[in-house]
Design a protein around this motif. Sequence first.
Motif, PDB file in Angstrom:
ATOM      1  N   GLN A 219       0.757  -1.201  -0.032  1.00 35.30           N
ATOM      2  CA  GLN A 219       0.002  -0.168  -0.032  1.00 35.30           C
ATOM      3  C   GLN A 219       0.809   1.326   0.174  1.00 35.30           C
ATOM      4  OE1 GLN A 219      -2.911  -0.347   3.234  1.00 35.30           O
ATOM      5  NE2 GLN A 219      -3.866  -1.910   2.392  1.00 35.30           N
ATOM      6  N   ALA A 220       2.105   1.037   0.674  1.00 39.06           N
ATOM      7  CA  ALA A 220       2.756   2.359   0.680  1.00 39.06           C
ATOM      8  C   ALA A 220       3.475   3.031  -0.741  1.00 39.06           C
ATOM      9  CB  ALA A 220       3.949   2.069   1.656  1.00 39.06           C
TER      10      ALA A 220
ATOM     11  N   ASP B 128       0.544   5.705 -16.540  1.00 37.99           N
ATOM     12  CA  ASP B 128       0.276   6.325 -15.162  1.00 37.99           C
ATOM     13  C   ASP B 128       1.420   7.554 -15.327  1.00 37.99           C
ATOM     14  OD1 ASP B 128      -1.390   4.496 -14.437  1.00 37.99           O
ATOM     15  OD2 ASP B 128       0.135   3.147 -13.212  1.00 37.99           O
ATOM     16  N   ILE B 129       2.456   7.648 -16.245  1.00 39.04           N
ATOM     17  CA  ILE B 129       3.349   8.435 -16.520  1.00 39.04           C
ATOM     18  C   ILE B 129       2.704   9.946 -16.971  1.00 39.04           C
ATOM     19  CG2 ILE B 129       5.561   9.313 -16.935  1.00 39.04           C
ATOM     20  CD1 ILE B 129       5.638   7.272 -14.957  1.00 39.04           C
ATOM     21  N   LYS B 130       2.843  10.995 -16.523  1.00 38.02           N
ATOM     22  CA  LYS B 130       2.282  12.258 -17.173  1.00 38.02           C
ATOM     23  C   LYS B 130       3.589  13.144 -17.702  1.00 38.02           C
ATOM     24  CE  LYS B 130      -1.835  10.999 -15.939  1.00 38.02           C
ATOM     25  NZ  LYS B 130      -2.784  10.455 -16.766  1.00 38.02           N
ATOM     26  N   PHE B 131       3.450  13.634 -18.747  1.00 35.62           N
ATOM     27  CA  PHE B 131       4.493  14.315 -19.346  1.00 35.62           C
ATOM     28  C   PHE B 131       4.040  16.012 -19.230  1.00 35.62           C
ATOM     29  CE2 PHE B 131       5.412  10.367 -20.950  1.00 35.62           C
ATOM     30  CZ  PHE B 131       7.069  10.213 -20.823  1.00 35.62           C
ATOM     31  N   ALA B 132       4.933  16.554 -18.927  1.00 36.93           N
ATOM     32  CA  ALA B 132       4.989  18.171 -18.834  1.00 36.93           C
ATOM     33  C   ALA B 132       4.778  18.837 -20.288  1.00 36.93           C
ATOM     34  CB  ALA B 132       6.121  18.901 -18.384  1.00 36.93           C
ATOM     35  N   LYS B 133       4.245  20.013 -20.399  1.00 37.25           N
ATOM     36  CA  LYS B 133       3.756  20.460 -21.813  1.00 37.25           C
ATOM     37  C   LYS B 133       5.303  20.629 -22.625  1.00 37.25           C
ATOM     38  CE  LYS B 133      -0.437  22.906 -20.923  1.00 37.25           C
ATOM     39  NZ  LYS B 133      -0.836  23.921 -20.704  1.00 37.25           N
TER      40      LYS B 133
ATOM     41  N   TYR C  34       5.742  13.370 -14.658  1.00 40.13           N
ATOM     42  CA  TYR C  34       5.324  13.228 -13.164  1.00 40.13           C
ATOM     43  C   TYR C  34       4.951  11.963 -12.791  1.00 40.13           C
ATOM     44  CZ  TYR C  34       4.838  18.334 -13.718  1.00 40.13           C
ATOM     45  OH  TYR C  34       5.062  19.696 -14.064  1.00 40.13           O
ATOM     46  N   LEU C  35       5.373  11.462 -11.836  1.00 39.78           N
ATOM     47  CA  LEU C  35       4.967  10.303 -11.209  1.00 39.78           C
ATOM     48  C   LEU C  35       3.861  10.121 -10.607  1.00 39.78           C
ATOM     49  CD1 LEU C  35       8.714   9.214 -10.044  1.00 39.78           C
ATOM     50  CD2 LEU C  35       7.694   8.981 -12.180  1.00 39.78           C
ATOM     51  N   PRO C  36       3.209   8.900 -10.540  1.00 43.25           N
ATOM     52  CA  PRO C  36       2.075   8.941  -9.940  1.00 43.25           C
ATOM     53  C   PRO C  36       2.112   8.489  -8.267  1.00 43.25           C
ATOM     54  CG  PRO C  36       2.323   6.902 -10.862  1.00 43.25           C
ATOM     55  CD  PRO C  36       3.345   7.664 -11.110  1.00 43.25           C
ATOM     56  N   ILE C  37       1.433   9.216  -7.351  1.00 35.83           N
ATOM     57  CA  ILE C  37       1.554   9.225  -5.939  1.00 35.83           C
ATOM     58  C   ILE C  37       0.532   8.329  -5.391  1.00 35.83           C
ATOM     59  CG2 ILE C  37       1.941  10.436  -3.719  1.00 35.83           C
ATOM     60  CD1 ILE C  37       2.368  12.826  -5.504  1.00 35.83           C
ATOM     61  N   PRO C  38       0.965   7.271  -4.704  1.00 37.81           N
ATOM     62  CA  PRO C  38      -0.244   6.528  -4.036  1.00 37.81           C
ATOM     63  C   PRO C  38      -1.277   7.436  -2.918  1.00 37.81           C
ATOM     64  CG  PRO C  38       1.715   5.805  -3.385  1.00 37.81           C
ATOM     65  CD  PRO C  38       2.035   6.612  -4.481  1.00 37.81           C
TER      66      PRO C  38
ATOM     67  N   THR D  36       4.504  19.438  -2.037  1.00 34.97           N
ATOM     68  CA  THR D  36       3.880  19.959  -3.284  1.00 34.97           C
ATOM     69  C   THR D  36       2.942  19.247  -3.762  1.00 34.97           C
ATOM     70  OG1 THR D  36       5.607  18.673  -4.274  1.00 34.97           O
ATOM     71  CG2 THR D  36       6.397  20.981  -3.846  1.00 34.97           C
ATOM     72  N   GLY D  37       3.044  17.859  -3.396  1.00 40.56           N
ATOM     73  CA  GLY D  37       1.851  17.091  -4.156  1.00 40.56           C
ATOM     74  C   GLY D  37       2.213  16.535  -5.509  1.00 40.56           C
ATOM     75  N   LYS D  38       3.506  16.783  -5.953  1.00 43.21           N
ATOM     76  CA  LYS D  38       3.943  16.452  -7.177  1.00 43.21           C
ATOM     77  C   LYS D  38       5.313  15.841  -6.955  1.00 43.21           C
ATOM     78  CE  LYS D  38       1.334  19.675  -9.824  1.00 43.21           C
ATOM     79  NZ  LYS D  38       1.527  20.776 -10.874  1.00 43.21           N
ATOM     80  N   LEU D  39       5.555  14.731  -8.138  1.00 42.71           N
ATOM     81  CA  LEU D  39       6.850  14.070  -8.239  1.00 42.71           C
ATOM     82  C   LEU D  39       7.410  14.375  -9.483  1.00 42.71           C
ATOM     83  CD1 LEU D  39       6.469  10.689  -6.221  1.00 42.71           C
ATOM     84  CD2 LEU D  39       7.533  12.684  -5.357  1.00 42.71           C
ATOM     85  N   ASN D  40       8.148  15.248  -9.593  1.00 38.14           N
ATOM     86  CA  ASN D  40       8.815  15.669 -10.801  1.00 38.14           C
ATOM     87  C   ASN D  40       9.881  15.298 -11.162  1.00 38.14           C
ATOM     88  OD1 ASN D  40       8.962  17.044 -13.345  1.00 38.14           O
ATOM     89  ND2 ASN D  40       9.251  19.123 -12.489  1.00 38.14           N
ATOM     90  N   ILE D  41      10.303  14.514 -12.302  1.00 37.03           N
ATOM     91  CA  ILE D  41      11.759  14.136 -12.806  1.00 37.03           C
ATOM     92  C   ILE D  41      11.800  14.300 -14.222  1.00 37.03           C
ATOM     93  CG2 ILE D  41      11.755  12.054 -10.825  1.00 37.03           C
ATOM     94  CD1 ILE D  41      11.219  10.177 -13.361  1.00 37.03           C
ATOM     95  N   PRO D  42      13.263  14.606 -14.303  1.00 32.63           N
ATOM     96  CA  PRO D  42      13.764  15.082 -15.749  1.00 32.63           C
ATOM     97  C   PRO D  42      13.252  13.667 -16.683  1.00 32.63           C
ATOM     98  CG  PRO D  42      15.837  14.562 -14.476  1.00 32.63           C
ATOM     99  CD  PRO D  42      14.525  14.621 -13.796  1.00 32.63           C
ATOM    100  N   CYS D  43      12.838  13.984 -17.828  1.00 31.38           N
ATOM    101  CA  CYS D  43      12.603  13.070 -19.127  1.00 31.38           C
ATOM    102  C   CYS D  43      13.825  12.856 -19.771  1.00 31.38           C
ATOM    103  CB  CYS D  43      11.395  13.438 -19.745  1.00 31.38           C
ATOM    104  SG  CYS D  43      10.672  12.296 -20.950  1.00 31.38           S
ATOM    105  N   ALA D  44      13.688  11.445 -20.472  1.00 27.97           N
ATOM    106  CA  ALA D  44      15.004  11.418 -21.302  1.00 27.97           C
ATOM    107  C   ALA D  44      14.521  11.821 -22.923  1.00 27.97           C
ATOM    108  CB  ALA D  44      14.956   9.843 -21.343  1.00 27.97           C
ATOM    109  N   LYS D  45      15.520  12.000 -23.552  1.00 31.81           N
ATOM    110  CA  LYS D  45      15.167  12.452 -25.018  1.00 31.81           C
ATOM    111  C   LYS D  45      14.738  11.576 -25.742  1.00 31.81           C
ATOM    112  CE  LYS D  45      17.962  14.312 -28.922  1.00 31.81           C
ATOM    113  NZ  LYS D  45      19.152  14.665 -29.575  1.00 31.81           N
ATOM    114  N   GLY D  46      13.600  11.786 -26.706  1.00 24.69           N
ATOM    115  CA  GLY D  46      13.110  10.731 -27.537  1.00 24.69           C
ATOM    116  C   GLY D  46      11.975  10.073 -26.989  1.00 24.69           C
ATOM    117  N   VAL D  47      11.708  10.392 -25.647  1.00 25.11           N
ATOM    118  CA  VAL D  47      10.565   9.588 -24.705  1.00 25.11           C
ATOM    119  C   VAL D  47       9.472  10.341 -24.858  1.00 25.11           C
ATOM    120  CG1 VAL D  47       9.910   8.300 -22.710  1.00 25.11           C
ATOM    121  CG2 VAL D  47      12.436   8.112 -23.640  1.00 25.11           C
ATOM    122  N   THR D  48       8.155   9.970 -25.207  1.00 28.95           N
ATOM    123  CA  THR D  48       6.866  10.719 -25.201  1.00 28.95           C
ATOM    124  C   THR D  48       5.809  10.046 -24.538  1.00 28.95           C
ATOM    125  OG1 THR D  48       6.209  10.292 -27.213  1.00 28.95           O
ATOM    126  CG2 THR D  48       7.540  12.116 -27.245  1.00 28.95           C
ATOM    127  N   ALA D  49       4.734  10.368 -24.328  1.00 25.20           N
ATOM    128  CA  ALA D  49       3.569  10.121 -23.783  1.00 25.20           C
ATOM    129  C   ALA D  49       3.040   8.977 -24.616  1.00 25.20           C
ATOM    130  CB  ALA D  49       2.370  10.750 -23.489  1.00 25.20           C
TER     131      ALA D  49
END
Length: 459
Positions: free
Chosen positions: A87-88, A143-148, A154-158, A167-180
Amino acid sequence: MDYKTVKVLLTNNINDECNDYLQFACEQSNKLYNSTVYALRQAHFANCSIRTFFDKEDLYRASFKLGKVKVSYPQLCKDLKINDHYQAIGGNQGQQTIKSVVESFKSYNKLLSMWFQGELSNKPKLPNYRKNGLYQISFVGRDIKFAKDGLSCYLPIPRSQKDELITGKLNIPCAKGVTADNIAELRIVPSLGKLWAEYVYKAPEKKATELDYSQAIGIDSGINNFITAVSNTGKSFILCGKHLKFINQKYNKTVAQYKEGKSDFYWDDYLNEITHKRNCQIKDSVNKYARFVINYCLNHRIGNIVFGWGQGVKSEVNLGKRNNQNFVQLPTARLKNRIKELAHEVGIKFAETEESYTSKSSFLDEDLLPKYGEKPKECKFSGKRVQRGLYRTSNGQTINADCLGAINILKKVSIQLGLNLAEVCRGALTLPKRYRVNDLTKVYRKRSEQVLTCVATSA
C-alpha cells in the motif's frame, strides 16, 4: 516495434522531497520483495516432503526433497494486497515488484528441470531474501504524465502518501526521445547510493536492406587488443583495449590505497562515488566499441557477425594475479550482448561460437580446427606462437596471433553460414588497421548513420 531503454541520472537533478520519496519507495519495494519471497518459500516448504539419508561421514541427515515451487501471480497479488509495503508504494508499483519475484521463481523451476536432466553441472539455489537496502520500483507507462515542454514528467503518487508531500507532485527529468505516446515503463533503479531513471519506450524498426549475407566478420576478444576482427573479404582491424585496462587498474589502485588498514568489507560514500565513475566510463567505452563494429559492418555491407565466446573461461582462468585481474574485469560479456542488440536493430545476423584451438591451429596451413574435447590424438598443428602477439606458420611466415584467432573463429562456422574464406590471405592477418575508439571523432558515426538512412525502412 522494438523496445529500447535509456537511463537518466536523477541524483542531484531532482529536489529533496522527490529524492526522499523515491528513496522511501525503493525501501518499501525491497521489503515487499522479501515479503513475497517469504510467502512463496514458506508455502513451498509446507508442501515439501522430507527425505532422510546418511552422508559421507555416515551421519544421519534429513532435508527437504527438491521440487518445483508452485507460483501463482494472481493469488500473490490478492494475498499481499493488504500488506503495508504494498500500500505504501501503490497497487501498480506493488504488482510490478511481485511480478519480478514470480519471474525469479519461475526461472528457478526451469533451471531445476535442466539440472534434473543433467544439462547443468551446479544445482540451482532457491531464490533468497534481499539484504536491507533498496530495490527498484517500476511505473506503468500509462500512469506517467508528461509536462508540456516534454523535458520532465510526473510520477503517480499512492493515496497513502499524498498527504505526506508538500508540493503533491513528483517531478523528474525526462529522457530524449521519450514521449507519452511511446513510453512503456519507467523504472527507478538505486545503484551505488544514486538513483537512476530507466525509460523503456517503443521505437520503430529500422533495418538495413542492402546487406550482403555472404560477408561476415569474426571477432576475437582480448586484453590489450580488446577486439580483433577479420572479414572473409580479406580486411581486418584491431580496437585497442588499453584504455579499459587503464581505467580498471586506476580504480583498483585507488580502492586498495583507500582501504589500506581497513576491513575487507569496509565501504563508504567515497568508494560509491569512484565505483560509479568507473562504471560509467566502462559503459561508455563498451557502447563505443560496439557501435564501431556495427558501423564497420554497415559501411562495408557485411551481414554476419561471429563472436568467439568461451563459456565459463573467466571463472577458470589462471594467468597469474595481475593478468587475472586485467582479464576478469574486462566487460567482454557486456560487449558481446551490446553488439548482439545493435546488430538485431539493423538486421545484421549475430552468432557466437566456442573458440577452442583458434590460437593454435594455422589457418594458412589449413590445419584441423577441432572442438573442445574432440581433438584427435594424432592431430598436430603446423605453427606455433613464438612470442606475445606473434604466430609463426610452417614455412616461417609470421602473422598476428589475434588475427589468426579471429579468422579461425570465422572458420568454425563457415560451413553453417555458407561463407567463402578464399579471399583471406596473409596480408589481412599480418597488418590489421588499429584504432583507438575513444580518440575517434563523430565523423565515423555520422557516416554510418547516413548509410543506414539510405537503405532503411521504418515499420
